[in-house]
Design an enzyme around this catalytic site. Structure first.
Site, PDB file in Angstrom:
ATOM      1  N   ASN A 124       0.791  -1.237   0.000  1.00  6.71           N
ATOM      2  CA  ASN A 124       0.000   0.000   0.000  1.00  6.71           C
ATOM      3  C   ASN A 124       0.826   1.292   0.000  1.00  6.71           C
ATOM      4  OD1 ASN A 124       0.704  -0.512   2.666  1.00  6.71           O
ATOM      5  ND2 ASN A 124      -1.143   0.464   3.464  1.00  6.71           N
TER       6      ASN A 124
ATOM      7  N   GLU B  47       4.925  -4.018  12.059  1.00  7.94           N
ATOM      8  CA  GLU B  47       4.040  -2.857  11.839  1.00  7.94           C
ATOM      9  C   GLU B  47       2.818  -3.409  11.119  1.00  7.94           C
ATOM     10  OE1 GLU B  47       4.284   0.284  12.669  1.00  7.94           O
ATOM     11  OE2 GLU B  47       6.396   0.676  13.077  1.00  7.94           O
TER      12      GLU B  47
ATOM     13  N   CYS C 253      -3.067   1.667   6.665  1.00  7.22           N
ATOM     14  CA  CYS C 253      -3.268   0.965   7.939  1.00  7.22           C
ATOM     15  C   CYS C 253      -3.921   1.874   8.970  1.00  7.22           C
ATOM     16  CB  CYS C 253      -1.935   0.439   8.443  1.00  7.22           C
ATOM     17  SG  CYS C 253      -0.643   1.645   8.317  1.00  7.22           S
TER      18      CYS C 253
HETATM   19  P1  NAP Z   1       0.506  -8.881   3.543  1.00 11.29           P
HETATM   20  O1  NAP Z   1      -0.353  -9.700   2.655  1.00 11.29           O
HETATM   21  O2  NAP Z   1       0.694  -9.321   4.942  1.00 11.29           O
HETATM   22  O3  NAP Z   1       1.911  -8.752   2.792  1.00 11.29           O
HETATM   23  C1  NAP Z   1       2.948  -7.978   3.316  1.00 11.29           C
HETATM   24  C2  NAP Z   1       4.270  -8.552   2.860  1.00 11.29           C
HETATM   25  O4  NAP Z   1       4.442  -9.833   3.473  1.00 11.29           O
HETATM   26  C3  NAP Z   1       4.354  -8.802   1.360  1.00 11.29           C
HETATM   27  O5  NAP Z   1       5.663  -8.512   0.916  1.00 11.29           O
HETATM   28  C4  NAP Z   1       4.064 -10.280   1.243  1.00 11.29           C
HETATM   29  O6  NAP Z   1       4.623 -10.877   0.098  1.00 11.29           O
HETATM   30  C5  NAP Z   1       4.796 -10.770   2.483  1.00 11.29           C
HETATM   31  N1  NAP Z   1       4.405 -12.117   2.925  1.00 11.29           N
HETATM   32  C6  NAP Z   1       3.249 -12.781   2.707  1.00 11.29           C
HETATM   33  N2  NAP Z   1       3.317 -14.022   3.255  1.00 11.29           N
HETATM   34  C7  NAP Z   1       4.539 -14.137   3.831  1.00 11.29           C
HETATM   35  C8  NAP Z   1       5.221 -15.167   4.530  1.00 11.29           C
HETATM   36  N3  NAP Z   1       4.637 -16.344   4.769  1.00 11.29           N
HETATM   37  N4  NAP Z   1       6.488 -14.947   4.942  1.00 11.29           N
HETATM   38  C9  NAP Z   1       7.088 -13.763   4.712  1.00 11.29           C
HETATM   39  N5  NAP Z   1       6.496 -12.742   4.038  1.00 11.29           N
HETATM   40  C10 NAP Z   1       5.228 -12.922   3.623  1.00 11.29           C
HETATM   41  O7  NAP Z   1      -0.029  -7.370   3.612  1.00 11.29           O
HETATM   42  P2  NAP Z   1      -0.468  -6.422   2.423  1.00 11.29           P
HETATM   43  O8  NAP Z   1      -1.792  -6.877   1.935  1.00 11.29           O
HETATM   44  O9  NAP Z   1       0.633  -6.209   1.441  1.00 11.29           O
HETATM   45  O10 NAP Z   1      -0.629  -5.047   3.224  1.00 11.29           O
HETATM   46  C11 NAP Z   1      -1.763  -4.724   3.922  1.00 11.29           C
HETATM   47  C12 NAP Z   1      -1.593  -4.896   5.413  1.00 11.29           C
HETATM   48  O11 NAP Z   1      -0.455  -4.185   5.856  1.00 11.29           O
HETATM   49  C13 NAP Z   1      -2.762  -4.304   6.183  1.00 11.29           C
HETATM   50  O12 NAP Z   1      -3.107  -5.156   7.251  1.00 11.29           O
HETATM   51  C14 NAP Z   1      -2.201  -2.992   6.701  1.00 11.29           C
HETATM   52  O13 NAP Z   1      -2.838  -2.509   7.852  1.00 11.29           O
HETATM   53  C15 NAP Z   1      -0.790  -3.364   6.969  1.00 11.29           C
HETATM   54  N6  NAP Z   1       0.058  -2.170   7.003  1.00 11.29           N
HETATM   55  C16 NAP Z   1       0.574  -1.758   8.180  1.00 11.29           C
HETATM   56  C17 NAP Z   1       1.355  -0.600   8.228  1.00 11.29           C
HETATM   57  C18 NAP Z   1       1.961  -0.111   9.504  1.00 11.29           C
HETATM   58  O14 NAP Z   1       2.897   0.667   9.435  1.00 11.29           O
HETATM   59  N7  NAP Z   1       1.510  -0.536  10.659  1.00 11.29           N
HETATM   60  C19 NAP Z   1       1.582   0.110   7.061  1.00 11.29           C
HETATM   61  C20 NAP Z   1       1.031  -0.345   5.880  1.00 11.29           C
HETATM   62  C21 NAP Z   1       0.278  -1.496   5.852  1.00 11.29           C
HETATM   63  P3  NAP Z   1       3.717 -11.169  -1.220  1.00 11.29           P
HETATM   64  O15 NAP Z   1       3.255  -9.847  -1.673  1.00 11.29           O
HETATM   65  O16 NAP Z   1       4.679 -11.815  -2.143  1.00 11.29           O
HETATM   66  O17 NAP Z   1       2.589 -12.057  -0.768  1.00 11.29           O
END
Ligand code: NAP
Length: 475
Positions: free
Chosen positions: A154, A250, A284
């Site tokens: 995002n 995060e 987020c």
């Molecule tokens: P996500 O599906 O959890 O993916 C985040 C990252 O993790 C991607 O690079 C993904 O790779 C990787 N990943 C997935 N499965 C994994 C595994 N088993 N082992 C290691 N890495 C893995 O999240 P998203 O949909 O991209 O982002 C949305 C989420 O992020 C929301 O919940 C949002 O609230 C949160 N967020 C939090 C913050 C904060 O600062 N607190 C900021 C922004 C977003 P792939 O893409 O290759 O699957």
């Protein structure tokens, strides 16, 4: 691949690498292929770790690290338009928001450069105890080691910046795995870092299957810290799997805001309408649950709904667009299901709740039950709920009634009430008379409860990415 699509290569050990296999990057708006990047696996991730390990054998002095970070900030500013177009194309982020992200990424590097220049330990007051008298002691801040960084879709540029810039400032080499949906911004940044003079091996970028690359980062002992931004279950699972590393998380939120009757309601409505729907709610800290003091409920919603309905929904490449697509059709369908579920439990749709073409319209729901998904889970879409409350204590209890704790907000003209809320809200950050979606990149940013266990912002991330080494001298 369309002729306008870009092809970027992986960065491993200072070389631009292909693997023979590709990940195609699609526009979330119309499905067009906007680029492709080589698909790496465990072998490339290990090569990246070898390169990071050999880079760290020849530490860069702080003044060089800071100068490189400053040059990256300058290059990001020079190429801000390209950066914003890349973000917008791969994430479907409206250009307005993509431009803000590009400029914030430059700030993140500037702040990291400042921190690199003042990275220092402490003097320990040794004569404060009989055991220490006659000795001098101080700490050095040593880089923790290789940082494994995993970033979400995002904020494909600035959240990469929030991992890479502090790591380099701290003197740590990085192996980065960006989100598979949005790898182009990360590789664009990697190109600027090389142009800024970052020597080989300090930044390595590998794109590919998350579980395969994630496993290498978890299992390889050379990775001392994993910096993860993404969803709650994946983050906490990673931490469970790597008990001997620092795993900084995060994660998500279901962001609440309290609007008291004595607040400037027009200002609150304006800020909240912008921040519940920017980038289709895929931040987020997107405003999700708005609690309004009952005596101001009608007036607030009367101000808020027309602002929501005035938001321009459409093509993210259009400079006028406020709300674009969700990252995937399955996310859009999930949110439509959640709306349906809340309606079946008695909630009302005040505006939106349906598609315009393929895009979900900004949606405001009232009377959503407390246990409906829209009230307790992270929607991560263009939807918020409005709910009246009678007392500040009740509003605080409602805001706290989730497993999340990233940021929350309160609008009031009563300083005492604001401070009471700031103390009682169980969140990593509380904004007063500003939407809780607000973030400036030097702030300590992060959550409690399920939302995470760390703070980002270069100064705070650098604390995590360094170890204190004690030096004791007998005088
Ligand atoms: P996500 O599906 O959890 O993916 C985040 C990252 O993790 C991607 O690079 C993904 O790779 C990787 N990943 C997935 N499965 C994994 C595994 N088993 N082992 C290691 N890495 C893995 O999240 P998203 O949909 O991209 O982002 C949305 C989420 O992020 C929301 O919940 C949002 O609230 C949160 N967020 C939090 C913050 C904060 O600062 N607190 C900021 C922004 C977003 P792939 O893409 O290759 O699957």
């Amino acid at each position: 691949m369309a002729t306008t699509a870009v092809e970027r290569k992986l960065l491993v050990g200072g070389e631009w690498v292909e693997t023979g296999d590709w990940i195609e990057v699609e526009s979330p708006y119309d499905g067009a292929i906007v680029g492709r990047v080589p698909k790496a696996g465990a072998a490339e991730a290990r090569q990246a770790l070898d390169a990071a390990e050999s880079a760290m054998r020849e530490p860069l002095p702080a003044y060089e690290r800071a100068a490189i970070l400053d040059r990256v900030a300058a290059l990001l500013t020079e190429h801000a338009d390209d950066a914003a177009r890349t973000i917008s194309a791969e994430a479907g982020k409206p250009m307005k928001a993509a431009r803000v992200e590009a400029s914030r990424a430059a700030s993140t590097f500037t702040m990291a450069a400042v921190e690199a220049r003042k990275l220092a330990g402490d003097v320990v007051p040794m004569d404060a105890s009989p055991a220490g008298a006659g000795k001098l002691a101080f700490t050095l801040r040593q880089p923790i080691g290789i940082v494994g960084a995993i970033s979400p879709f995002n904020f494909p540029l600035n959240l990469v910046a929030h991992k890479v810039a502090p790591a380099l400032a701290a003197g740590c080499a990085v192996v980065l795995k960006p989100a598979s949906q949005t790898p182009l911004s990360a590789l664009f940044l990697a190109e600027l870092e090389t142009e800024a003079g970052l020597p080989a091996g300090w930044l390595n970028v590998v794109c590919g299957p998350a579980s395969e690359i994630g496993d290498v980062l978890v299992e390889d002992e050379r990775v001392k810290l994993i910096s993860f931004t993404g969803s709650v279950p994946i983050g906490w699972k990673l931490r469970e799997r790597a008990p001997r590393k620092r795993v900084n998380l995060e994660l998500g939120n279901a962001t609440p805001v309290i609007v008291a009757a004595d607040a400037d309601l027009a200002d609150a409505a304006t800020r909240l309408a912008a921040n519940a729907f920017s980038f289709a709610g895929q931040s987020c800290i997107s405003v999700q649950r708005i609690y309004i003091e009952r005596s101001a409920y009608e007036e607030f919603t009367g101000l808020f709904l027309p602002l929501v309905e005035a938001l321009k929904v459409g093509d993210p490449a259009d400079e006028e667009t406020d709300v674009g697509p969700l990252i995937s059709g399955s996310d859009r369908d999930r949110i439509l299901d959640w709306i349906g579920e809340a309606k079946s439990e008695g909630a009302k749709v005040l505006t939106g709740g349906k598609l315009e073409g393929e895009l979900l319209l900004p949606t405001v729901m009232a009377e959503a039950p407390r246990d409906a998904k829209v009230s307790r889970e992270e929607v991560f879409g263009p939807l918020c709920t409005v709910t009246p409350f009678d007392t500040l204590d009740e509003a605080i209890a409602l805001a706290n009634s989730t497993r999340f704790g990233l940021q929350a907000g309160v609008f009031t003209s009563d300083v005492k009430a604001a401070l009471r809320a700031a103390h009682a809200l169980e969140f990593g950050g509380v904004t007063v008379n500003e939407a809780p979606t607000f973030r400036a990149d030097q702030m300590p940013y992060g959550g409690v409860k399920d939302s995470g266990n760390t703070r980002e912002g270069p100064a705070y991330a650098i604390r995590e990415m360094t170890e204190e080494r004690l030096v004791v001298l007998q005088l």
